[in-house]
Scaffold this active site. Structure first.
Site, mmCIF file in Angstrom:
data_model
loop_
_atom_site.group_PDB
_atom_site.id
_atom_site.type_symbol
_atom_site.label_atom_id
_atom_site.label_comp_id
_atom_site.label_asym_id
_atom_site.label_seq_id
_atom_site.Cartn_x
_atom_site.Cartn_y
_atom_site.Cartn_z
ATOM 1 N N ASP A 191 -34.761 22.847 24.252
ATOM 2 C CA ASP A 191 -34.804 22.151 23.457
ATOM 3 C C ASP A 191 -36.582 21.639 22.531
ATOM 4 O OD1 ASP A 191 -33.447 19.664 22.551
ATOM 5 O OD2 ASP A 191 -34.445 18.226 23.661
ATOM 6 N N ASP A 234 -37.328 17.977 20.450
ATOM 7 C CA ASP A 234 -37.855 17.303 20.482
ATOM 8 C C ASP A 234 -38.799 16.518 22.279
ATOM 9 O OD1 ASP A 234 -38.391 15.973 18.056
ATOM 10 O OD2 ASP A 234 -35.852 16.427 18.096
ATOM 11 N N ASN A 277 -30.153 18.742 19.112
ATOM 12 C CA ASN A 277 -29.483 17.900 18.454
ATOM 13 C C ASN A 277 -29.318 17.273 17.532
ATOM 14 O OD1 ASN A 277 -26.532 17.979 20.444
ATOM 15 N ND2 ASN A 277 -27.695 16.316 21.542
ATOM 16 N N ASN A 278 -31.235 17.590 17.322
ATOM 17 C CA ASN A 278 -31.580 16.332 16.391
ATOM 18 C C ASN A 278 -31.123 17.647 15.128
ATOM 19 O OD1 ASN A 278 -33.122 15.169 13.788
ATOM 20 N ND2 ASN A 278 -35.732 15.762 14.950
ATOM 21 N N LYS A 315 -24.665 18.819 21.789
ATOM 22 C CA LYS A 315 -25.559 18.819 23.629
ATOM 23 C C LYS A 315 -24.943 17.231 23.461
ATOM 24 C CE LYS A 315 -29.478 20.404 22.991
ATOM 25 N NZ LYS A 315 -30.556 20.243 23.074
ATOM 26 N N ASP A 360 -35.405 17.293 27.841
ATOM 27 C CA ASP A 360 -35.833 15.980 27.622
ATOM 28 C C ASP A 360 -34.912 15.643 28.554
ATOM 29 O OD1 ASP A 360 -35.511 15.957 25.228
ATOM 30 O OD2 ASP A 360 -36.545 14.036 25.599
#
Length: 271
Positions: free
Chosen positions: A13, A15, A47-48, A195, A220
């Site tokens: 990931d 962020d 996911n961003n 996700k 995270d």
């Protein structure tokens, strides 16, 4: 506990793992140098949807990390892929989101018109889908347009369910918060692309040509990164450098294979 000897590839990931806002978490050039020395393949999956792949490459380059476009998968790409399967001839998509998402959809053959509520123009028969993502310039007008289009029959897509987003100044409302507002207003459940749903993980593993058992998912956030990795059969590692606390991590079942303070500590534990 996972088996570190099986690891051939990482799905990371971004962020909360690599950075918070524009601030790097740890020495990223050293981290990626170590990953390369161990012979592990790596794909970044986020996911961003606010940035396009080229914008992510530029951001990484500014932090001293040079990757290729094939090494990045984000929910904007996955959303475009989903829409292409549903609407192979393209069409108009109304977006609550930022430039990276709009650019990705337009590069994939869709047009993203900016509709004006004041003009009372709702081309219900022309807009095939409403896509909702993190939008730091969201307005009540945008929410109203999106809701009316969905009520008129447009497909409702959410890029990811994350309720918050870790900025340098702390947590801010994420895509999931905006999706929830529109879901409440319309009574319509969206298709969620990112996700913990498997599409991004599958793309990453196909590109790296690895099996789930040989892949370590690092994130995270328990309910997206870890849950998604566990569902698809990957090993998982939670880092506490983003949104999740240690107490929440210890309550999660099934437990992640590793829990570390950050990516630097995780790599040390995997040595």
């Amino acid at each position: 506990m996972g088996d570190k000897n099986l690891i051939q590839a990482l799905i990371l990931d971004m962020d909360g793992v690599l950075w918070r806002g524009d601030e790097a978490i740890g020495n990223l050039p050293e981290i990626f140098s170590l990953i390369n020395k161990r012979g592990w393949k790596v794909t970044l999956a986020t996911n961003n949807a606010t940035l396009s792949v080229s914008q992510y490459l530029q951001k990484l380059g500014g932090l001293g990390v040079n990757l290729t476009a094939e090494q990045i998968v984000n929910s904007a790409q996955a959303t475009a892929h989903f829409l292409q399967k549903r609407f192979p001839s393209g069409g108009q998509v109304y977006v609550i989101g930022e430039k990276g998402l709009v650019d990705t959809l337009e590069e994939s053959g869709f047009s993203c018109p900016s509709l004006q509520l004041a003009e009372k123009k709702y081309p219900q028969n022309k807009v095939i889908a409403v896509v909702v993502a993190l939008d730091r310039q969201v307005t009540f007008e945008k929410l109203t347009i999106a809701s009316r289009l969905i009520l008129s029959g447009a497909l409702f897509l959410g890029t990811n369910p994350d309720p918050t987003y870790p900025s340098a100044d702390g947590l801010i409302p994420g895509a999931g918060a905006l999706i929830a507002a529109i879901q409440t207003a319309t009574g319509t459940k969206p298709f969620i692309i990112g996700k913990p749903f498997p599409e991004m993980y599958q793309v990453a593993m196909e590109r790296m040509q690895v099996s789930p058992q040989a892949c370590l998912v690092v994130g995270d956030r328990l309910e997206t990164d870890i849950a998604g990795g566990q569902q698809i059969g990957c090993q998982t590692a939670l880092v506490l450098s983003g949104v999740t606390t240690l107490s929440a991590a210890e309550r999660w079942q099934p437990a992640p294979d590793w829990i570390s303070s950050d990516l630097t500590q995780l790599l040390a534990e995997l040595a």
